[in-house]
Scaffold this motif. Structure first.
Motif, short mmCIF file in Angstrom:
data_model
loop_
_atom_site.label_atom_id
_atom_site.label_comp_id
_atom_site.label_asym_id
_atom_site.label_seq_id
_atom_site.Cartn_x
_atom_site.Cartn_y
_atom_site.Cartn_z
N SER A 35 -6.43 10.23 9.17
CA SER A 35 -7.57 10.41 8.26
C SER A 35 -8.35 11.66 8.61
CB SER A 35 -8.49 9.18 8.34
OG SER A 35 -7.78 8.00 7.95
N ILE B 19 -18.34 -0.35 3.84
CA ILE B 19 -16.96 -0.86 3.85
C ILE B 19 -16.47 -1.00 5.28
CG2 ILE B 19 -14.59 -0.34 3.20
CD1 ILE B 19 -15.70 1.06 0.70
N VAL C 104 -0.64 4.74 6.18
CA VAL C 104 -0.33 3.34 5.88
C VAL C 104 0.77 2.79 6.80
CG1 VAL C 104 0.58 1.78 4.13
CG2 VAL C 104 -1.11 3.51 3.51
N THR D 190 -0.67 9.71 2.74
CA THR D 190 -0.71 8.26 2.50
C THR D 190 0.33 7.54 3.34
OG1 THR D 190 -1.58 8.50 0.25
CG2 THR D 190 -0.37 6.48 0.75
N GLN E 147 -6.21 6.00 2.21
CA GLN E 147 -7.44 5.74 2.95
C GLN E 147 -7.84 4.27 2.93
OE1 GLN E 147 -9.80 8.75 0.99
NE2 GLN E 147 -9.73 10.07 2.81
N LEU E 148 -7.16 3.45 2.12
CA LEU E 148 -7.36 2.01 2.19
C LEU E 148 -6.90 1.43 3.53
CD1 LEU E 148 -6.19 0.94 -1.40
CD2 LEU E 148 -8.54 1.09 -0.54
N ALA E 149 -6.05 2.21 4.23
CA ALA E 149 -5.56 1.73 5.53
C ALA E 149 -6.65 1.75 6.59
CB ALA E 149 -4.37 2.57 5.99
N LEU F 72 0.82 -1.21 0.00
CA LEU F 72 0.00 0.00 0.00
C LEU F 72 0.86 1.27 0.00
CD1 LEU F 72 -2.78 -0.97 2.59
CD2 LEU F 72 -2.97 -0.95 0.10
N PHE G 284 -4.94 7.39 -1.82
CA PHE G 284 -4.65 5.96 -1.77
C PHE G 284 -4.52 5.46 -0.32
CE2 PHE G 284 -2.19 2.09 -2.40
CZ PHE G 284 -2.75 1.58 -3.56
N ILE H 26 -8.63 -1.53 7.01
CA ILE H 26 -7.71 -2.55 7.53
C ILE H 26 -7.49 -2.34 9.02
CG2 ILE H 26 -5.35 -3.45 7.36
CD1 ILE H 26 -5.39 -2.69 4.40
N GLY I 281 1.20 3.83 -3.44
CA GLY I 281 0.43 5.02 -3.08
C GLY I 281 1.31 6.25 -2.98
#
Length: 387
Positions: free
Chosen positions: A73, A148, A52, A48, A87-89, A28, A85, A92, A32
């Protein structure tokens, strides 16, 4: 061969988990960070990296990692109003805290995620250049982000529940194993105590007969050699029988020896009477005419009680003591052995286990045993063994 349908579930070991977390974090972080830099978005690249990087410690400190990702965030909202990118963390981190942290921490993370979905949707609508921010425009983003977050939390919660369930099964299995080992140990201890009682009865009875016969043979040798020869033959027979039974009992303590020699029973009491009479004891026996059908354990207990009682008469009652033996079988096997010897005046070293062993044998079969001086003199043993 092991049945593949019942194989253990595949799990990552410590080294595999380390590599997985490294691949996840770097997978990630690197694309990212580099992607935002190549797009001319250095702030997005920095945000990012901040979001991450904490994922590396998500197994060890899941709550702290979630707090760091959530703060990063939240800092994005006033600094950068478009999705990045990193924000996918967030999902998780939600999954991690739901799986490895206490349940209240997981619920708190879920609520923070719902709040963050509203803030993110509001910020992104403005970043996309919408002239006005309306409820109808924000709702799809809130629902999507919330879904999500909910899915990530549910997966983590389910994994935690499964781990707890497996841990409880393992704990119960270990407890059951400990209990089984304890039961085996107690059973072995009880069996050794039983064998010790058997050994006491065999040795005490056999040696007492041998001693009495040897004394008689010594006095008879000078006057009647033929009587001495017969007495010595009785000593030899008694010694061999005692050794045979001792070997059988010791065989029970050895691995690979089943000790399948038959145990004496109620019908063998006659042999005890004959042996006692051969040793010079006057025995008035009242026994059942035919060998009654009684359980092996009860028959053995009755035999041992008679054997120990006759041994005690031989040891303590004194010379020329007369014994009255009565065995009856009805709802219970009743044994009574009475002598007219010394009774309470008999000397004892206080270390004998005969009466205690007889009481234990009777108690094992739910019976009772009374032993003590008899009215009018002598000593009496009375046992009752229910059938």
């Amino acid at each position: 061969m092991r049945d593949p349908r019942h194989s253990d579930p595949w799990r990552l070991g410590p080294r595999g988990r380390w590599w997985f977390d490294a691949a996840l974090t770097l997978g990630l972080l690197v694309p990212g960070f580099l992607g935002h830099l190549m797009a001319g978005q250095p702030l997005a690249a920095l945000l990012t990296a901040v979001q991450v990087a904490p994922l590396w410690w998500r197994r060890v400190h899941p709550s702290a990692v979630f707090a760091a990702v959530a703060l990063a965030s939240a800092a994005q909202a006033p600094l950068h109003d478009l999705p990045i990118f990193g924000q996918l963390a967030f999902p998780i981190a939600v999954y991690s805290v739901a799986r490895w942290s206490p349940r209240p921490h997981g619920v708190a993370a879920l609520l923070v995620g719902y709040t963050g979905s509203v803030v993110a949707a509001w910020s992104w609508i403005g970043g996309f250049g919408a002239p006005t921010i309306t409820l109808s425009a924000v709702t799809p983003y809130v629902v999507s982000i919330g879904a999500i977050v909910t899915a990530a939390w549910a997966l983590g919660f389910a994994a935690q529940q499964r781990e707890r369930y497996v841990a409880s099964l393992v704990a119960r299995a270990e407890q059951a194993e400990r209990i089984a080992e304890r039961e085996v140990e107690l059973a072995a201890r009880d069996e050794r105590s039983r064998i010790a009682r058997e050994m006491h009865d065999v040795v005490a009875h056999g040696l007492s007969v041998i001693v009495v016969q040897a004394d008689g043979a010594r006095y008879a040798a000078a006057k009647d050699p033929d009587l001495a020869v017969g007495t010595l033959a009785t000593i030899s027979t008694t010694g061999r029988e005692s050794l045979t039974e001792m070997r059988r009992l010791l065989g029970l303590l050895r691995d690979g020896d089943t000790g399948v020699a038959p145990q004496p029973g109620l019908d063998d009491v006659r042999h005890l009477v004959d042996e006692a009479r051969a040793a010079g004891m006057e025995v008035d026996a009242d026994l059942p005419e035919a060998a009654p059908d009684v359980p092996d354990g009860v028959g053995l207990a009755a035999y041992r009680i008679v054997q120990e009682s006759l041994t005690n008469v031989r040891k303590h009652a004194g010379p020329r003591a007369t014994v009255t033996l009565r065995v009856t079988v009805g709802p219970a096997v009743e044994v009574e052995v009475r002598d007219d010897g010394r009774g309470a005046a008999a000397a004892s070293d206080g270390r004998g286990l005969g009466v205690t062993g007889m009481r234990e044998r009777a108690a094992v079969h739910g019976g009772t045993l009374e032993a003590g001086p008899a009215p009018g003199g002598g000593f009496a043993v009375s046992a009752r063994l229910p059938l």
